[in-house]
Design a protein around this motif. Structure first.
Motif: not given
Length: 674
Positions: A1, A378, A398, A402, A407, A409, A454, A456, A459, A463
């Motif tokens: 993300m 997720y 969501s 995705r 995503i 894990e 999840f 943010d 993530q 990313e």
């Protein structure tokens, strides 16, 4: 993300199940960059095979749906752009919503009467001459404030004594009646300033907040939570009260109760039992550290309460109780990085309805059917129903997220601290070959927890190419009261040892982690522990100290909770304060440090960050101060979308400079300074 994908984060409210158990309605909201606000509507989801979610309202921000007991109407809160939430009702099967309130400061909570013709709601009532109640009198022109209490401000609210939350009742307009029209000409002169909305009747008037209102089964009484006892300004206790739906003086349901902080109160569907959740607070009404929230039940006609939950190992938090069956209730339990759904009956029978690696955010039941809102690794939230003891998901809110991004894990992991104590948490890995620079992140609270759901922050950092290491050290919630209380009057001891042990264990267990490229960051209590650690450890390439509890001395005079928080967590003597203060060890810091604060933060006020930044600057440590105007302590969770995106961009810019990585293409200049 990525930061620019924040609008794909759909948050799903607790479900409002239809009284016949055939479906549910939820509110789905998301950050919107164009509006720089949170927008969303209500969605209806049937429980039958093949039924798809459908949007049923078109407001700017529609939230908090609740069906009338007869199933004929749906009430909810609607906010216009820049406006406060107001109460609306609409026919259960669709139609044009009707406004019910026009409260100056909006409506915060509401509940239906058993007859489906009235609603009780809470709303802050502004003092005359303040908050726009007089035309031409702005915030800078209001009268002076004379403060004599400990409790006079609240993060996210501001001053509270001049706008306490009061209770009102209002008759619900007939949904099939002809709508009123605005009079004009002679009719307007005759009508004067009469409102077209139903008249709300104020029930409470004390200068304290009145919360969690709900009707009794007879429809003639209303239960609520407030701090109406004589010593309410010297403690943080609250109690259960009952008031007639036609007005009068509130009556304490438990007038001789030991000090507790009551979170919610609900009557059973049979009307025989009163369920409530509360934290014990010790004899002085202030001992809140690591106190789990317990579930109690008592006869509705009066009597002694009985605790139903295991107060040591179960923590029922702040979630609203939901009646289940004639004499039962549903509650949410915080447990080892998850939140599970548990059913209790008044006689003490209990069963776990939903657990596992997920976070249950809300539940409601009707006709033996249970609807739930859940999040997992997720997605940020989905609606589901329990079928034969198993979860059947009914939505895919969501799905767009995705489809747009990978995503990552979380990998569950447990290691041992220096004294052999188990430390539990997760490692989130980028989806590319290592070695990966590492970000050790520390949660707030401290009596809170990272979860398996999840997140943010993790993530976005994964990313960008960083491995995220996060754990629940001693002091955290979800692992029993003893675990949480381990840092009382010794902050920065076993909690620091646990966090560093988890980092070392993760570096050893996950070979793609780069042990020579590690940063550390945290907010609130996480900001405290980050600042404390870099005052003792010099292994980190960089640090981010966000909205931190950094100086217990000045915290006592600047924070909304400062008058009691530090004394309970660190102890009150000068020696104790200094022994646990990051400001007392700031001279030992050598780590490049970004300090982040919001200008309207009343929980960990901006002066905490400013003074910490000034000390680092004076001793030549590379530092920067990032200030967010108009935001409070909740910036990273519910700040404006524009500021949330900027925060991610500035955080990644700091790590691009101090943990450079080809996949983190954020600018590396001085744009984080003010």
């Amino acid at each position: 993300m990525k930061a620019e994908q924040l609008p794909l984060l759909n948050s799903v409210s607790a479900p409002a199940i239809r009284p016949d158990g055939s479906g549910a309605v939820v509110s789905v909201t998301r950050p919107d960059f164009d509006a720089d606000a949170y927008v969303g509507q209500l969605w209806s989801v049937g429980f039958g095979p093949g039924e798809l979610p459908r949007r049923i309202t078109r407001g700017f921000r529609d939230t908090a749906p609740a069906f009338s007991p007869d199933g004929q109407a749906l009430a909810f809160l609607r906010a216009a752009p820049g406006g406060k939430p107001q109460l609306y009702v609409v026919e259960a099967h669709g139609g044009e919503p009707q406004a019910v309130t026009d409260q100056k400061l909006g409506v915060s909570a509401f509940s239906w009467a058993p007859d489906s013709r009235r609603i009780v709601f809470s709303s802050r009532v502004p003092q005359e001459g303040r908050y726009g109640t007089v035309d031409g009198v702005g915030p800078g022109d209001e009268d002076v404030r004379l403060v004599t209490d400990n409790q006079y401000r609240l993060n996210g609210v501001g001053y509270t004594a001049d706008k306490p939350a009061q209770l009102f009742t209002v008759d619900v307009p007939g949904l099939d009646a002809e709508p009123p029209v605005t009079p004009v000409g002679r009719a307007a002169n005759a009508a004067g300033a009469a409102s077209l909305l139903p008249k709300a009747t104020q029930l409470t008037f004390a200068a304290v907040d009145h919360n969690s209102p709900s009707f009794g089964s007879d429809g003639e009484s209303i239960y609520f939570v407030a701090s109406l006892h004589e010593t309410h300004d010297a403690d943080i206790a609250s109690g259960i009260y009952r008031i007639s739906a036609s007005g009068g003086e509130p009556i304490a349901v438990r007038p001789d109760a030991a000090p507790q902080s009551v979170h919610d109160v609900r009557l059973s569907e049979s009307g025989n039992w009163l369920f409530f959740t509360a934290q014990d607070l010790g004899d002085n009404g202030l001992d809140f550290v690591a106190r789990n929230t317990a579930l109690y039940v008592m006869p509705a006609r009066g009597g002694e309460p009985v605790r139903l939950s295991d107060v040591e190992d179960q923590d029922l938090g702040d979630a609203r109780l939901e009646p289940f069956g004639a004499e039962g209730v549903l509650a949410l339990n915080t447990s080892r990085g998850s939140v599970e759904l548990i059913q209790w009956t008044a006689d003490g029978e209990t069963s776990v309805l939903l657990d596992g690696p997920r976070v249950v955010a809300g539940a409601s039941a009707a006709g033996g059917t249970v609807a739930v809102t859940v999040s997992d690794a997720y997605g940020a939230g989905e609606l589901g129903v329990l079928d034969g003891g198993r979860l059947r998901l009914l939505s895919d809110f969501s799905g767009a997220l995705r489809a747009a991004t990978v995503i990552h894990e979380p990998k569950e992991f447990t290691t041992s601290g220096p004294d052999g104590y188990p430390v539990h948490g997760w490692v989130v890995l980028p989806d590319r070959p290592g070695p990966h620079p590492v970000l050790l992140t520390i949660h707030g609270g401290p009596f809170s927890q990272y979860t398996c759901a999840f997140f943010d922050e993790a993530q976005v950092y994964a990313e960008a190419g960083y491995a995220v290491v996060m754990c629940n050290p001693r002091g955290s919630a979800g692992y029993g009261q003893a675990h949480g209380a381990a840092i009382k009057e010794k902050m920065g001891t076993v909690d620091m040892a646990d966090v560093l042990a988890f980092l070392d264990g993760a570096l050893q267990a996950f070979p793609t982690l780069d042990k020579d490229a590690v940063g550390i960051m945290g907010g609130s209590y996480g900001g405290y522990l980050t600042a404390w650690i870099i005052g003792h450890e010099h292994r980190f390439k960089g640090a981010i100290v966000e909205r931190g509890f950094l100086d217990p001395v000045s915290f006592a005079g600047s924070s909304d909770i400062g008058w009691f928080f530090g004394g309970q967590y660190t102890g009150g003597s000068p020696e104790q304060l200094e022994a646990q203060s990051p400001m007392a060890v700031v001279s030992a810091v050598r780590t490049p440090t970004l300090v982040i604060n919001s200008e309207n933060d009343l929980r960990c006020p901006v002066e905490q960050g400013q003074r910490y930044y000034a000390a680092l600057k004076a001793q030549g440590v590379e530092t920067a101060l990032l200030l967010f105007p108009g935001e409070d302590h909740e910036l990273s969770r519910s700040g404006t979308p524009h500021h949330r995106r900027q925060r991610f961009e500035q955080v990644l810019a700091w790590w691009a400079k101090h943990l450079p990585l080809a996949s983190n293409d954020a600018p590396r200049g001085d744009n984080a300074t003010t």
